[in-house]
Design a protein around this motif. Sequence first.
Motif, PDB file in Angstrom:
ATOM      1  N   PHE A 158      -1.295 -14.716  -2.576  1.00 16.18           N
ATOM      2  CA  PHE A 158      -0.806 -14.021  -1.798  1.00 16.18           C
ATOM      3  C   PHE A 158      -2.294 -13.269  -1.016  1.00 16.18           C
ATOM      4  N   LYS A 159      -2.980 -12.922  -1.521  1.00 18.19           N
ATOM      5  CA  LYS A 159      -4.379 -12.676  -1.357  1.00 18.19           C
ATOM      6  C   LYS A 159      -5.140 -12.992  -0.570  1.00 18.19           C
ATOM      7  N   LYS A 160      -5.139 -15.089  -0.834  1.00 17.66           N
ATOM      8  CA  LYS A 160      -5.999 -15.209   0.284  1.00 17.66           C
ATOM      9  C   LYS A 160      -6.534 -15.223   1.466  1.00 17.66           C
ATOM     10  N   ARG A 161      -7.307 -14.687   1.639  1.00 18.08           N
ATOM     11  CA  ARG A 161      -7.294 -14.811   3.528  1.00 18.08           C
ATOM     12  C   ARG A 161      -8.041 -16.063   4.217  1.00 18.08           C
ATOM     13  N   LYS A 162      -8.560 -16.453   5.296  1.00 21.36           N
ATOM     14  CA  LYS A 162      -8.805 -17.263   5.195  1.00 21.36           C
ATOM     15  C   LYS A 162     -10.943 -16.378   5.960  1.00 21.36           C
ATOM     16  N   GLU A 163     -11.328 -16.078   5.396  1.00 22.00           N
ATOM     17  CA  GLU A 163     -12.814 -15.620   6.578  1.00 22.00           C
ATOM     18  C   GLU A 163     -12.957 -16.631   7.458  1.00 22.00           C
ATOM     19  N   THR A 171      -1.605 -13.238 -11.965  1.00 23.68           N
ATOM     20  CA  THR A 171      -3.232 -13.532 -11.703  1.00 23.68           C
ATOM     21  C   THR A 171      -3.422 -14.683 -10.543  1.00 23.68           C
ATOM     22  N   LYS A 172      -2.876 -16.226 -10.788  1.00 19.00           N
ATOM     23  CA  LYS A 172      -2.794 -17.238  -9.929  1.00 19.00           C
ATOM     24  C   LYS A 172      -1.670 -16.658  -8.848  1.00 19.00           C
ATOM     25  N   ILE A 173      -0.619 -16.060  -8.645  1.00 17.96           N
ATOM     26  CA  ILE A 173       0.612 -15.246  -7.413  1.00 17.96           C
ATOM     27  C   ILE A 173       0.096 -14.255  -6.841  1.00 17.96           C
ATOM     28  N   ARG A 174      -0.963 -13.425  -7.604  1.00 19.72           N
ATOM     29  CA  ARG A 174      -1.269 -12.776  -6.778  1.00 19.72           C
ATOM     30  C   ARG A 174      -2.994 -13.407  -6.047  1.00 19.72           C
TER      31      ARG A 174
END
Length: 62
Positions: free
Chosen positions: A15-20, A9-12
């Motif tokens: 890579f998922k974080k997108r700056k809005e 979950t942490k690794i996912r």
Amino acid sequence: MEFNQVVRTKIRNIFKKRKEGDSFVEKFLKTIRIYAVIVFPFIIIAAFLETYIADMILNLFQ
């Protein structure tokens, strides 16, 4: 088993974080800042080395 799920979950999430809210202008300005702070000084140093240091080394061998 639970530890593996937490790690996945942490690794996912990394890579998922997108700056809005980052607009094109903000990204462009960040790129220009990086270029001005990192790339441009290296270009100046390389030009100096090529111009002056190469001539000094060439004169040593003559």
